[in-house]
Enzyme design. Structure first.
Site, PDB file in Angstrom:
ATOM      1  N   SER A  12       0.843  -1.197   0.000  1.00  0.00           N
ATOM      2  CA  SER A  12       0.000   0.000   0.000  1.00  0.00           C
ATOM      3  C   SER A  12       0.885   1.256   0.000  1.00  0.00           C
ATOM      4  CB  SER A  12      -0.949  -0.037   1.195  1.00  0.00           C
ATOM      5  OG  SER A  12      -2.019   0.858   1.021  1.00  0.00           O
ATOM      6  N   ARG A  26     -12.129   7.301   8.295  1.00  0.00           N
ATOM      7  CA  ARG A  26     -11.683   5.928   8.475  1.00  0.00           C
ATOM      8  C   ARG A  26     -12.734   4.922   8.008  1.00  0.00           C
ATOM      9  NH1 ARG A  26      -7.266   2.714   8.851  1.00  0.00           N
ATOM     10  NH2 ARG A  26      -7.518   1.038  10.353  1.00  0.00           N
ATOM     11  N   ASP A  47      -8.872  -6.490  -4.680  1.00  0.00           N
ATOM     12  CA  ASP A  47      -8.558  -5.135  -4.213  1.00  0.00           C
ATOM     13  C   ASP A  47      -9.310  -4.110  -5.070  1.00  0.00           C
ATOM     14  OD1 ASP A  47      -7.345  -2.772  -3.373  1.00  0.00           O
ATOM     15  OD2 ASP A  47      -5.337  -3.646  -3.290  1.00  0.00           O
ATOM     16  N   HIS A  81      -8.021  -5.218  -0.404  1.00  0.00           N
ATOM     17  CA  HIS A  81      -6.715  -4.570  -0.226  1.00  0.00           C
ATOM     18  C   HIS A  81      -5.968  -5.041   1.031  1.00  0.00           C
ATOM     19  CE1 HIS A  81      -3.740  -1.447  -0.731  1.00  0.00           C
ATOM     20  NE2 HIS A  81      -3.989  -0.962   0.463  1.00  0.00           N
ATOM     21  N   ASP A  82      -6.666  -5.104   2.149  1.00  0.00           N
ATOM     22  CA  ASP A  82      -6.029  -5.462   3.422  1.00  0.00           C
ATOM     23  C   ASP A  82      -5.472  -6.886   3.468  1.00  0.00           C
ATOM     24  OD1 ASP A  82      -6.078  -3.137   4.808  1.00  0.00           O
ATOM     25  OD2 ASP A  82      -7.712  -3.681   6.178  1.00  0.00           O
TER      26      ASP A  82
END
Lengths: 381, 381
Positions: free
Chosen positions: B143, B213, B311, B341-342
């Protein structure tokens, strides 16, 4: 006896006091609509109506937002069909919504109850009763309009000959609820929102609604398409690479999103945006029907399902899920486009083809004059 | 002579006055770091350092956020390597950032200049010089850490033996800029943000940072994974289907996102969040190098590229673009996961395999003790 406004004009039809699924009441409710083509109703109640369901911020003017698809000889052929489109319950383009006057003279504002997709369909059914249309040839819609179309086939299966469901899912996904709730929060956090009762304050939650739209737009558009157009270019005359970050020094894509936000804020009520977005959160065809797949399996209406390959809001696997489980699948179609979710509004050529294919496939089940035009249908693929 | 803090402890290293790419100055800058394993430096300046680059809200404690991947005999083998991880310039976990004290005694706040990914790398290079490490065996990051890794290979190719670039792109895409700018706006629109100078007010832009967030999290996670966990279930004891919509009546996924927001707000500075998010907007390895593909083609460092199939923030086609154009591609890897993504932080088994494969493939180029362990590497695929 059916009684509709002249072609293309906006009509407002009272539907009386409306009771919502969750127990609220909208007194003296009314629904706005437009129609194109002559209405034909037979003695047994069948009609040549194609009922079109618009998306979240759409309206009844389908001849505009599906320009080139509605008219004589077009995919939605007004020589053959009566194309009918209502503004959704809770909307702000003629139908009763939070920005409308309550019977007491003030705005509805926060008093407007939460509504579900089913409420929107029930209100539309009540509207059809009021104008003298008992049953329709087909219901067609994308996105939130697709959710309404799906509910039509399950709430009133005997009154719909066929359905075309585009770019939607059987229920809200957790991701959609997250993104949609984020948009609602953006509006609620705007001081001018005033708990939903801003209509008489002289102020409007412009920033909140604009932010919500910008986020929504990023879920309506494919990242490939946006990147092809804007990349990481700076906006002309601005410098997003300066010594200090500034909201006034933007990338080109930020300027584009600001433009999208401005356009929506000029034409759309924040209260309606919240009410309709919340109705998408509540979308679940399985509720009270023994779950999603049981509800889908119980469907008897011949239904065509269409998705967009690059849709991140309603990913294509959701339409595959619909097609695998619907009790009476007519066909499955895919729009190939870098545009993402909005492709059903922008990919004219593919939508033209899909609508013509749907009308042809559904032809035998449509209780309208037989489609002698079928032989003339031209496919562009 | 190299001089590092004891294993696992947090060290703070001064790097002097720092000049940013865009012409700003950070006086008396400092970088926080941790290390695991003994540093070995040969006379010609080569070292056994694996330099790990953390993601946006990460920190120098890689042994924690890649738990099980750093240690004796583990994928990042501290018997062989010295695993070194800094907190990024502009961060809030020990390195200088907006929440740090300016030399004049007040907080930096809005005086902290905008920084680029290249600034972060230059600061890290200055840090390495300061602690006596001339060159490193490999740089590894995902990332934002992947963006820094990529810049390392182009800014200091002679000082890096190999690189592992995970879940990132060659430049910010328009969609990323849109989503990231939306998050910045959420924080700016919080009244407690105070133009970035909230640190001495006693208030904190909690709502704005929390909202940012929540949105970010929806781009870090795959919609399939979130839907599997939460679907459209109501939060226990709450009713999002009530007569009137209420922010207090939530779906389960909203409660989950609120929890993610709370966790971040407790540990992360809003000023750092804005500065680092803006640095991601500025990410463009083509800037000043004749464009993206020319920059990639000029790369001489053996580089392995890895992406995640689901992602949506850094779609896999972006890593394919990197792999097609990098001048010295070592290998391409894909993490298959519903997580999105994570996944590079959560798919332990696959990351373990990827890191071991990278170390093995890069082995011949690493100017460290030869990897006699190669024969013992166990693959789990």
């Amino acid at each position: 006896m059916a009684n509709l406004v002249p072609q293309g004009e906006l009509g407002i039809q009272s539907i009386g006091d409306f009771r919502t699924e969750a127990g609220g009441t909208i007194e003296d409710a009314f629904i706005a609509y437009q129609r194109w083509g002559e209405l034909k109703v037979t003695d047994d109640g069948t009609s040549n109506v194609l009922l079109i369901e618009h998306a979240l911020t759409g309206d009844s003017d389908v001849a505009e937002w599906w320009k080139g698809l509605v008219g004589p000889g077009m995919a939605l052929d007004t020589d053959r069909f009566c194309v009918l489109c209502t503004n959704v319950l809770g909307g702000c383009s003629g139908s009763v919504g939070p920005a409308s006057r309550h019977p007491d003279g003030d705005h509805w504002g926060s008093r407007f109850p939460a509504i579900s997709i089913r409420d929107q369909v029930k209100a539309e059914k009540t509207f059809l009763d009021a104008v003298g249309v008992e049953r329709v040839s087909a219901v067609i819609g994308g996105s939130m309009g697709g959710a309404r179309t799906l509910e039509w086939t399950l709430m009133y299966p005997g009154l719909v000959d066929a359905a075309l469901v585009i770019a939607v899912s059987a229920r809200a996904s957790a991701w959609q609820i997250g993104i949609q709730s984020s948009q609602i929060n953006m509006i609620e956090n705007d001081l001018f929102w005033h708990g939903g009762d801003y209509h008489d304050t002289g102020y409007f939650p412009t920033a909140g609604l604009g932010s919500a739209r910008k986020l929504a737009h990023l879920t309506y558009r494919g990242e490939l398409e946006i990147d092809e157009r804007f990349g990481s270019d700076p906006q002309a005359g601005e410098d997003p690479f300066g010594t200090f970050r500034s909201p006034k020094q933007r990338f080109s894509v930020q300027s584009y999103l600001d433009h999208q936000a401005r356009k929506l804020v000029e034409r759309f009520d924040a209260g309606s945006y919240v009410i309709l977005t919340d109705s998408l959160n509540r979308h679940d065809i399985g509720r009270g029907r023994g779950g999603l797949n049981k509800a889908l399996a119980s469907s008897t209406v011949p239904t065509m399902v269409v998705g967009v390959d690059t849709d991140i809001l309603y990913p294509y696997h959701q339409q595959e899920h619909l097609s695998r489980n619907l009790g009476n699948l007519l066909a499955m179609g895919k729009i190939s486009s870098p545009v993402g979710h909005d492709a059903f509004l922008t990919e004219f050529r593919q939508m033209d083809n899909i609508l013509r294919r749907f009308i042809m496939l559904a032809g035998p089940t449509l209780k309208t004059p037989t489609p002698e035009q079928a032989g003339e249908i031209e496919f562009y693929i």
